[in-house]
Design a protein around this motif. Structure first.
Motif, PDB file in Angstrom:
ATOM      1  N   ALA A 199       0.938  -0.606   0.051  1.00 35.95           N
ATOM      2  CA  ALA A 199      -0.010   0.117  -0.143  1.00 35.95           C
ATOM      3  C   ALA A 199       0.380   0.545  -0.161  1.00 35.95           C
ATOM      4  O   ALA A 199       1.340   0.939   0.936  1.00 35.95           O
ATOM      5  N   TYR A 200       0.580   1.933  -0.455  1.00 30.55           N
ATOM      6  CA  TYR A 200       1.095   3.378  -0.275  1.00 30.55           C
ATOM      7  C   TYR A 200       0.371   4.778  -0.443  1.00 30.55           C
ATOM      8  O   TYR A 200      -0.824   4.485  -0.716  1.00 30.55           O
ATOM      9  N   ARG A 201       0.791   5.649  -0.425  1.00 29.94           N
ATOM     10  CA  ARG A 201       0.668   7.052  -0.604  1.00 29.94           C
ATOM     11  C   ARG A 201       0.966   7.765  -1.392  1.00 29.94           C
ATOM     12  O   ARG A 201       2.462   8.506  -0.933  1.00 29.94           O
ATOM     13  N   ASP A 202       0.607   9.015  -1.652  1.00 32.13           N
ATOM     14  CA  ASP A 202       1.113   9.608  -2.458  1.00 32.13           C
ATOM     15  C   ASP A 202       1.707  11.382  -2.231  1.00 32.13           C
ATOM     16  O   ASP A 202       0.504  11.449  -0.754  1.00 32.13           O
ATOM     17  N   SER A 203       2.329  11.640  -2.092  1.00 33.61           N
ATOM     18  CA  SER A 203       2.855  12.952  -1.126  1.00 33.61           C
ATOM     19  C   SER A 203       3.779  13.402  -2.016  1.00 33.61           C
ATOM     20  O   SER A 203       4.567  13.407  -3.404  1.00 33.61           O
ATOM     21  N   LYS A 204       4.019  14.741  -1.799  1.00 37.51           N
ATOM     22  CA  LYS A 204       4.678  16.275  -2.865  1.00 37.51           C
ATOM     23  C   LYS A 204       6.012  15.375  -2.683  1.00 37.51           C
ATOM     24  O   LYS A 204       6.774  16.158  -4.316  1.00 37.51           O
ATOM     25  N   ASP A 205       6.788  14.068  -1.798  1.00 34.27           N
ATOM     26  CA  ASP A 205       8.049  13.813  -2.195  1.00 34.27           C
ATOM     27  C   ASP A 205       7.819  11.904  -2.910  1.00 34.27           C
ATOM     28  O   ASP A 205       8.577  11.715  -3.405  1.00 34.27           O
ATOM     29  N   GLY A 206       7.098  12.436  -3.325  1.00 36.15           N
ATOM     30  CA  GLY A 206       6.004  10.466  -4.437  1.00 36.15           C
ATOM     31  C   GLY A 206       5.706   9.853  -3.155  1.00 36.15           C
ATOM     32  O   GLY A 206       5.197  10.495  -2.002  1.00 36.15           O
ATOM     33  N   LEU A 223     -11.367  -0.856  -1.300  1.00 29.04           N
ATOM     34  CA  LEU A 223     -10.228  -0.386  -0.075  1.00 29.04           C
ATOM     35  C   LEU A 223     -10.367   1.144   0.465  1.00 29.04           C
ATOM     36  O   LEU A 223     -10.609   1.451   1.370  1.00 29.04           O
ATOM     37  N   PHE A 224     -10.669   1.956  -0.908  1.00 30.53           N
ATOM     38  CA  PHE A 224      -9.922   3.167  -0.498  1.00 30.53           C
ATOM     39  C   PHE A 224     -11.385   4.582  -1.282  1.00 30.53           C
ATOM     40  O   PHE A 224     -11.172   5.704  -1.225  1.00 30.53           O
ATOM     41  N   GLY A 225     -11.752   3.678  -2.085  1.00 26.99           N
ATOM     42  CA  GLY A 225     -12.673   5.100  -2.987  1.00 26.99           C
ATOM     43  C   GLY A 225     -11.876   4.793  -4.283  1.00 26.99           C
ATOM     44  O   GLY A 225     -10.922   4.762  -3.958  1.00 26.99           O
ATOM     45  N   ARG A 226     -13.141   6.180  -4.412  1.00 22.59           N
ATOM     46  CA  ARG A 226     -13.070   6.706  -6.509  1.00 22.59           C
ATOM     47  C   ARG A 226     -12.072   7.199  -5.597  1.00 22.59           C
ATOM     48  O   ARG A 226     -12.313   8.006  -4.816  1.00 22.59           O
ATOM     49  N   GLY A 227     -11.049   7.732  -6.141  1.00 19.86           N
ATOM     50  CA  GLY A 227     -10.353   9.295  -6.097  1.00 19.86           C
ATOM     51  C   GLY A 227      -9.105   8.912  -4.977  1.00 19.86           C
ATOM     52  O   GLY A 227      -8.821   7.443  -4.582  1.00 19.86           O
ATOM     53  N   GLY A 228      -8.575  10.641  -4.420  1.00 19.75           N
ATOM     54  CA  GLY A 228      -7.654   9.792  -2.995  1.00 19.75           C
ATOM     55  C   GLY A 228      -6.269   9.185  -3.774  1.00 19.75           C
ATOM     56  O   GLY A 228      -6.080   9.152  -4.754  1.00 19.75           O
TER      57      GLY A 228
END
Length: 417
Positions: free
Chosen positions: A77-84, A330-335
């Motif tokens: 599982a990943y999360r987008d951030s300004k650092d990638g 798991l996370f819905g549309r978008g995000g």
């Protein structure tokens, strides 16, 4: 006026012929009807279920290979951030890649899930949530689950309870036009599997009988039924006694002759037919035959290409199907959170290729040494190892070093030398 000279009556007085023939448009012409017209009834092949299909080695190999391969691929599982992209840790990482619930590990769970996809045609898993987020994934038997549409929503009925579609991970081999039902590979390839089962049964019966085909007894057979029965029993005892003693010769009464009935496996091209069934089953799963242990046409070069075909055109597609389903449910549309498989895990067994790939990634500023060490489960070094590196000979255009002109002192030293 036309007359029937042979009978002295006009043609109009002769009743129309109603004899059935293949020229009669009322008689349907198909493979089955054509053979039945000549008195040849089609042989009833064994019915195919998932359990019976799994007795065919090619089907067993296809299902186990695909399910184990997809289960072994790491998923994170990943999360987008300004650092990638940043990998998510905690309970979500545990559910996705380590243990979906308290009773089963990730490999066993996902092997079961993909096994349902490649047999029944559908894999289902219920998402258990808590106020803190996703807590567990639980298997749902697709053979005991009923789907129904209520308005624009889809509901899954399982063990007397209704589950909303937003809480069920659902991967189908292929959906039907209604969008609810599905096609399963075993059902769709049932004819090929039936033929493979029939050949297995015929081969086992043939060799269980000592390789002796059905025999016809020719000669002065007894007139009555009892005498004929005794003659057949005498011949059968002679054949069984020869097989039991390991002898290839057995006596029969003089004046009699035994001739085989039907074709033996060699004349029936049984080996070639069984090999073709492996190819047919491989087609049903879009799987290169080399992964079903069919090396009849394999070489070093085309086996390597089939390996690339496997990742690009099969494993990668199924991984994408599960990723899309998990991301939506798991996370819905978008995000900014998402699940992704690490297909590099397929290269784990090829140490040389893996090291060469990591070396190129470091030299070209794609991965830091510490990122590579983390992938290899090695301790991080920090410092310079946490920075991107690139070879010194590679610089942007226009910034390469220009040769410096020689000064006067250098010219004098050169002349003196």
């Amino acid at each position: 006026m036309a007359w029937n000279f042979g009978f002295g009556r006009r043609n109009a007085d002769i009743p129309a012929e109603t004899r059935e023939s293949i020229e009669n448009p009322t008689v349907p012409v198909s493979a089955e009807n054509f053979m039945a017209f000549f008195g040849i009834n089609s042989v009833t092949l064994p019915s195919v279920t998932v359990d019976s299909a799994m007795t065919v080695p090619a089907v067993w190999a296809a299902v186990t290979f695909l399910s184990r391969t997809l289960a072994a691929i790491p998923r994170h599982a990943y999360r987008d951030s300004k650092d990638g992209a940043k990998r998510i840790s905690g309970k979500l990482a545990t559910v996705v890649n380590q243990a979906p619930n308290d009773t089963i590990g990730a490999f066993a769970f996902w092997q079961w899930f993909w096994g349902q996809v490649f047999t029944h045609g559908r894999g289902l898993a219920y998402i258990e949530r808590t106020p803190q987020g996703v807590d567990s994934l639980w298997p749902m038997d697709p053979t005991k689950t009923t789907l129904k549409r209520i308005g624009l929503k889809v509901v899954y009925q399982y063990e007397g309870r209704d589950y909303d579609a937003a809480d069920v991970i659902d991967v189908c081999f292929m959906r039907r036009s209604c969008g609810l039902k599905h096609y399963g590979p075993v059902a769709q390839a049932s004819k090929a599997i039936q033929l493979a089962i029939a050949m297995n049964d015929y081969g086992s019966n043939f060799f269980a009988g000592g390789g002796v085909p059905p025999l016809a007894l020719k000669g002065p057979l007894p007139a009555n039924g009892e005498a004929l029965k005794r003659a057949k029993e005498d011949i059968k005892r002679a054949v069984d006694a020869a097989k039991g003693a390991g002898e290839s010769v057995f006596p029969i009464p003089p004046g009699y002759e035994l001739t085989p009935v039907g074709l033996d496996p060699a004349k029936g091209q049984m080996i070639e037919a069984r090999r073709f069934q492996v190819e047919e089953i491989a087609r049903a799963y879009q799987l290169p035959p080399v992964f079903l242990q069919d090396l009849s046409r394999a070489t070093f070069s085309n086996a390597e290409q089939q390996d690339l075909h496997l990742v690009k055109h099969l494993i990668g597609q199924w991984a994408k199907a599960l990723e899309d389903e998990m991301n939506l449910k798991l996370f819905g549309r978008g995000g900014n959170r998402y699940i992704e498989h690490n297909l590099d895990g397929l290269l784990r067994g090829d140490f040389k290729t893996r090291m060469e790939g990591w070396g190129l990634a470091i030299q070209n500023g794609i991965r830091t040494p510490d990122e590579v060490r983390e992938k290899e489960n090695l301790p991080l070094k920090g410092g310079e190892a946490d920075k991107l590196h690139i070879q010194g000979a590679t610089v942007p255009l226009g910034q390469q070093q220009k040769p410096q002109p020689a000064n006067d002192n250098q010219e004098d030293e050169a002349k003196a030398a």
